[in-house]
Scaffold this motif. Sequence first.
Motif, PDB file in Angstrom:
ATOM      1  N   GLU A   1     -16.241   4.968 -20.905  1.00 56.15           N
ATOM      2  CA  GLU A   1     -15.422   3.764 -21.058  1.00 56.15           C
ATOM      3  C   GLU A   1     -16.123   2.545 -20.476  1.00 56.15           C
ATOM      4  O   GLU A   1     -15.949   1.422 -20.956  1.00 56.15           O
ATOM      5  N   ALA A   2     -16.883   2.741 -19.402  1.00 56.85           N
ATOM      6  CA  ALA A   2     -17.642   1.663 -18.747  1.00 56.85           C
ATOM      7  C   ALA A   2     -16.825   0.387 -18.605  1.00 56.85           C
ATOM      8  O   ALA A   2     -17.262  -0.695 -19.023  1.00 56.85           O
ATOM      9  N   PRO A   3     -15.637   0.471 -18.007  1.00 55.64           N
ATOM     10  CA  PRO A   3     -14.794  -0.720 -17.934  1.00 55.64           C
ATOM     11  C   PRO A   3     -15.343  -1.775 -16.988  1.00 55.64           C
ATOM     12  O   PRO A   3     -16.102  -1.469 -16.054  1.00 55.64           O
ATOM     13  N   PHE A   4     -14.918  -2.995 -17.233  1.00 61.26           N
ATOM     14  CA  PHE A   4     -15.229  -4.115 -16.348  1.00 61.26           C
ATOM     15  C   PHE A   4     -14.038  -4.349 -15.426  1.00 61.26           C
ATOM     16  O   PHE A   4     -12.877  -4.185 -15.813  1.00 61.26           O
ATOM     17  N   MET A   5     -14.338  -4.756 -14.198  1.00 60.35           N
ATOM     18  CA  MET A   5     -13.336  -5.138 -13.206  1.00 60.35           C
ATOM     19  C   MET A   5     -13.717  -6.495 -12.659  1.00 60.35           C
ATOM     20  O   MET A   5     -14.873  -6.922 -12.807  1.00 60.35           O
ATOM     21  N   PHE A   6     -12.793  -7.165 -11.993  1.00 62.42           N
ATOM     22  CA  PHE A   6     -13.020  -8.543 -11.591  1.00 62.42           C
ATOM     23  C   PHE A   6     -12.536  -8.755 -10.163  1.00 62.42           C
ATOM     24  O   PHE A   6     -11.445  -8.326  -9.800  1.00 62.42           O
ATOM     25  N   LEU A   7     -13.377  -9.419  -9.375  1.00 62.39           N
ATOM     26  CA  LEU A   7     -13.045  -9.726  -7.984  1.00 62.39           C
ATOM     27  C   LEU A   7     -13.122 -11.237  -7.809  1.00 62.39           C
ATOM     28  O   LEU A   7     -14.199 -11.832  -7.937  1.00 62.39           O
ATOM     29  N   LEU A   8     -11.968 -11.851  -7.544  1.00 64.75           N
ATOM     30  CA  LEU A   8     -11.855 -13.303  -7.448  1.00 64.75           C
ATOM     31  C   LEU A   8     -11.454 -13.680  -6.030  1.00 64.75           C
ATOM     32  O   LEU A   8     -10.507 -13.110  -5.483  1.00 64.75           O
ATOM     33  N   PHE A   9     -12.131 -14.679  -5.458  1.00 64.83           N
ATOM     34  CA  PHE A   9     -11.853 -15.099  -4.098  1.00 64.83           C
ATOM     35  C   PHE A   9     -11.093 -16.415  -4.068  1.00 64.83           C
ATOM     36  O   PHE A   9     -11.442 -17.368  -4.768  1.00 64.83           O
ATOM     37  N   GLY A  10     -10.040 -16.448  -3.264  1.00 63.79           N
ATOM     38  CA  GLY A  10      -9.354 -17.680  -2.927  1.00 63.79           C
ATOM     39  C   GLY A  10      -9.551 -17.966  -1.454  1.00 63.79           C
ATOM     40  O   GLY A  10     -10.311 -17.279  -0.757  1.00 63.79           O
ATOM     41  N   ALA A  11      -8.856 -18.977  -0.945  1.00 69.43           N
ATOM     42  CA  ALA A  11      -9.034 -19.360   0.452  1.00 69.43           C
ATOM     43  C   ALA A  11      -8.319 -18.421   1.420  1.00 69.43           C
ATOM     44  O   ALA A  11      -8.697 -18.334   2.596  1.00 69.43           O
ATOM     45  N   SER A  12      -7.292 -17.710   0.943  1.00 70.36           N
ATOM     46  CA  SER A  12      -6.520 -16.865   1.848  1.00 70.36           C
ATOM     47  C   SER A  12      -6.530 -15.384   1.483  1.00 70.36           C
ATOM     48  O   SER A  12      -6.180 -14.543   2.302  1.00 70.36           O
ATOM     49  N   ARG A  13      -6.915 -15.054   0.256  1.00 64.73           N
ATOM     50  CA  ARG A  13      -7.027 -13.654  -0.134  1.00 64.73           C
ATOM     51  C   ARG A  13      -7.838 -13.553  -1.416  1.00 64.73           C
ATOM     52  O   ARG A  13      -8.046 -14.538  -2.136  1.00 64.73           O
ATOM     53  N   ALA A  14      -8.292 -12.344  -1.682  1.00 63.94           N
ATOM     54  CA  ALA A  14      -9.043 -12.060  -2.898  1.00 63.94           C
ATOM     55  C   ALA A  14      -8.181 -11.230  -3.835  1.00 63.94           C
ATOM     56  O   ALA A  14      -7.218 -10.568  -3.415  1.00 63.94           O
ATOM     57  N   LEU A  15      -8.522 -11.255  -5.106  1.00 64.18           N
ATOM     58  CA  LEU A  15      -7.840 -10.464  -6.121  1.00 64.18           C
ATOM     59  C   LEU A  15      -8.828  -9.507  -6.757  1.00 64.18           C
ATOM     60  O   LEU A  15      -9.888  -9.916  -7.235  1.00 64.18           O
TER      61      LEU A  15
ATOM     62  N   THR B   1      -5.470   4.796 -17.779  1.00 66.69           N
ATOM     63  CA  THR B   1      -6.166   5.357 -16.617  1.00 66.69           C
ATOM     64  C   THR B   1      -7.591   4.844 -16.449  1.00 66.69           C
ATOM     65  O   THR B   1      -8.139   4.928 -15.345  1.00 66.69           O
ATOM     66  N   ASP B   2      -8.199   4.305 -17.504  1.00 64.11           N
ATOM     67  CA  ASP B   2      -9.542   3.755 -17.326  1.00 64.11           C
ATOM     68  C   ASP B   2      -9.508   2.389 -16.642  1.00 64.11           C
ATOM     69  O   ASP B   2     -10.562   1.778 -16.428  1.00 64.11           O
ATOM     70  N   HIS B   3      -8.303   1.947 -16.250  1.00 64.70           N
ATOM     71  CA  HIS B   3      -8.154   0.689 -15.518  1.00 64.70           C
ATOM     72  C   HIS B   3      -7.458   0.878 -14.171  1.00 64.70           C
ATOM     73  O   HIS B   3      -7.318  -0.091 -13.417  1.00 64.70           O
ATOM     74  N   THR B   4      -7.029   2.105 -13.890  1.00 66.10           N
ATOM     75  CA  THR B   4      -6.225   2.350 -12.682  1.00 66.10           C
ATOM     76  C   THR B   4      -6.700   3.539 -11.861  1.00 66.10           C
ATOM     77  O   THR B   4      -6.119   3.835 -10.813  1.00 66.10           O
ATOM     78  N   ALA B   5      -7.735   4.238 -12.293  1.00 64.03           N
ATOM     79  CA  ALA B   5      -8.077   5.530 -11.704  1.00 64.03           C
ATOM     80  C   ALA B   5      -8.383   5.456 -10.213  1.00 64.03           C
ATOM     81  O   ALA B   5      -8.075   6.379  -9.453  1.00 64.03           O
ATOM     82  N   ALA B   6      -9.001   4.367  -9.768  1.00 61.41           N
ATOM     83  CA  ALA B   6      -9.412   4.265  -8.358  1.00 61.41           C
ATOM     84  C   ALA B   6      -8.391   3.545  -7.496  1.00 61.41           C
ATOM     85  O   ALA B   6      -8.705   3.133  -6.370  1.00 61.41           O
ATOM     86  N   ASP B   7      -7.164   3.421  -7.968  1.00 61.65           N
ATOM     87  CA  ASP B   7      -6.122   2.792  -7.151  1.00 61.65           C
ATOM     88  C   ASP B   7      -6.010   3.460  -5.784  1.00 61.65           C
ATOM     89  O   ASP B   7      -5.800   2.801  -4.758  1.00 61.65           O
ATOM     90  N   GLY B   8      -6.127   4.781  -5.776  1.00 61.86           N
ATOM     91  CA  GLY B   8      -5.971   5.520  -4.531  1.00 61.86           C
ATOM     92  C   GLY B   8      -6.982   5.169  -3.463  1.00 61.86           C
ATOM     93  O   GLY B   8      -6.723   5.350  -2.265  1.00 61.86           O
ATOM     94  N   GLN B   9      -8.132   4.645  -3.857  1.00 59.30           N
ATOM     95  CA  GLN B   9      -9.144   4.252  -2.871  1.00 59.30           C
ATOM     96  C   GLN B   9      -8.669   3.090  -2.010  1.00 59.30           C
ATOM     97  O   GLN B   9      -9.209   2.860  -0.924  1.00 59.30           O
ATOM     98  N   PHE B  10      -7.655   2.362  -2.466  1.00 59.59           N
ATOM     99  CA  PHE B  10      -7.178   1.182  -1.741  1.00 59.59           C
ATOM    100  C   PHE B  10      -5.825   1.418  -1.061  1.00 59.59           C
ATOM    101  O   PHE B  10      -5.285   0.508  -0.432  1.00 59.59           O
ATOM    102  N   ALA B  11      -5.310   2.655  -1.183  1.00 59.70           N
ATOM    103  CA  ALA B  11      -3.966   2.933  -0.677  1.00 59.70           C
ATOM    104  C   ALA B  11      -3.850   2.708   0.822  1.00 59.70           C
ATOM    105  O   ALA B  11      -2.820   2.233   1.307  1.00 59.70           O
ATOM    106  N   SER B  12      -4.884   3.042   1.573  1.00 55.16           N
ATOM    107  CA  SER B  12      -4.830   2.913   3.034  1.00 55.16           C
ATOM    108  C   SER B  12      -5.689   1.770   3.556  1.00 55.16           C
ATOM    109  O   SER B  12      -5.907   1.668   4.767  1.00 55.16           O
ATOM    110  N   ARG B  13      -6.162   0.917   2.658  1.00 60.64           N
ATOM    111  CA  ARG B  13      -7.022  -0.173   3.102  1.00 60.64           C
ATOM    112  C   ARG B  13      -6.193  -1.223   3.836  1.00 60.64           C
ATOM    113  O   ARG B  13      -5.209  -1.725   3.304  1.00 60.64           O
ATOM    114  N   PRO B  14      -6.589  -1.606   5.053  1.00 64.86           N
ATOM    115  CA  PRO B  14      -5.835  -2.620   5.799  1.00 64.86           C
ATOM    116  C   PRO B  14      -5.810  -3.958   5.062  1.00 64.86           C
ATOM    117  O   PRO B  14      -6.770  -4.332   4.375  1.00 64.86           O
ATOM    118  N   GLY B  15      -4.708  -4.678   5.203  1.00 64.43           N
ATOM    119  CA  GLY B  15      -4.603  -6.014   4.624  1.00 64.43           C
ATOM    120  C   GLY B  15      -4.599  -6.044   3.122  1.00 64.43           C
ATOM    121  O   GLY B  15      -4.972  -7.064   2.520  1.00 64.43           O
TER     122      GLY B  15
END
Length: 313
Positions: free
Chosen positions: A80-94, A141-155
Motif C-alpha cells: 500500500e505504501a501509504p503517505f502520512m503527514f506531520l504538521l507543526f503549529g506553535a502549540s502542538r503538532a498533527l 487499516t492501511d491508514h490506522t494500523a500504527a495507532d497503537g504505537q501512540f496509545a501511551s505516548r505522553p502529551g
Amino acid sequence: MLDRLAESADGTRLAKVRAGGYVTVSGGIRFPDGAAVLDFDVAWIHGSEAAKYNTDPDIQVHACDEHTYILRQNMAVSYEAPFMFLLFGASRALLLDTGATANPEFFPLRRTVDSIMDGWLAGHSHPDDYGLLVLHTHSHTDHTAADGQFASRPGTLAIGAIRDVAWPYFGFADEPDSVAEVDLGGRVLDCLATPGHHQAAVTYYDRYSGILFTGDTVYPGRLYVFDWPGFVRSIGRLVDWCAERPVTYLVGCHIEMTTTPGVDYPVGWSYQPDEPPLQLTADHLGQIQDMLKSHDLKPDRYVLPQLIITPVG
C-alpha cells in the motif's frame, strides 16, 4: 468539545474543535495563510523488484518546508505504501494517519515521529506542554494500523478513525455539512466530511500551506467508491471549496498510477519505478466532476490520465 461559530459570509456552518485545548497564540511562531514555500522536488521510495533485497528506509521523510513533513511507508513492508503527514503549529503538532503496519519493529512510526519532533522542538520556541494530535483521513487499516504505537505516548491526543468516534469529534454527526477548525497554535486546518470512498472520510485544508489533504478520496491511483451518491456530493463540495480558496495542491495518501496516462500499477504490486508526482491540483477535481456530469453522474468505471474511478458493490 465544540464551540459553534456563526455562519460565514457564504452561509457555511463552522465549528471550532476544542478537544485537547484551543490555543490562541500571542507570540512566537506565526503561520500566515498561504505563507509556506513548498518543496515537492523529491524522489519517493517506490519498492524493488525483490523485496528481500530492498534497501529503502522503513519510512521516508521529506520536509516540504520546515513545518510540514510527508512520510511514506516502505513498499516492501506494505505494498500500500501509504503517505502520512506531520504538521507543526506553535502549540502542538498533527500526525495525519498512521500507516499500514502495526509492528514497530518493521514500521517504527512513533520513533520516526518522535525524532522529527525532537529536531523541530530543538530549533523552535514552544510551550513546555507541546503536544501531538493524531487524526485520520478515514478508518481503513492501511491508514490506522500504527495507532497503537501512540496509545501511551505522553502529551498525545489520538482520535479514533471510525465514524462513530471521528465525526462526533468534528461535529459532523449532528451537522455533516459543517466545517470544523483544528488549531495547532496559529496554524489552522479546516476539516470537511467527504464520504464516498469511506463513510468516515475527512478532508483537511491547511491554510498555511494551501494543501488540501484528500486521503483516499482523490489521489493519483484507483479511487474505489463505496458510496456513489456520497462521492458525487463530496467531489462537488471540494470543487466549490477550491473555487473560493487558494489551494496549492491536492495531496492524497497513495500513488498507484504510472506516468503513462490512464495506466495504473496492478493491485498488490510492490515495485513502482515509474510513478507520477503525489501532488495533484484543483484542476483534477474539475476533471473528475466534468467526467461525472458527462455520464449523468451514473456509477461507472472512469479512466482519466491521472486517476481511475471504480465503483465498488
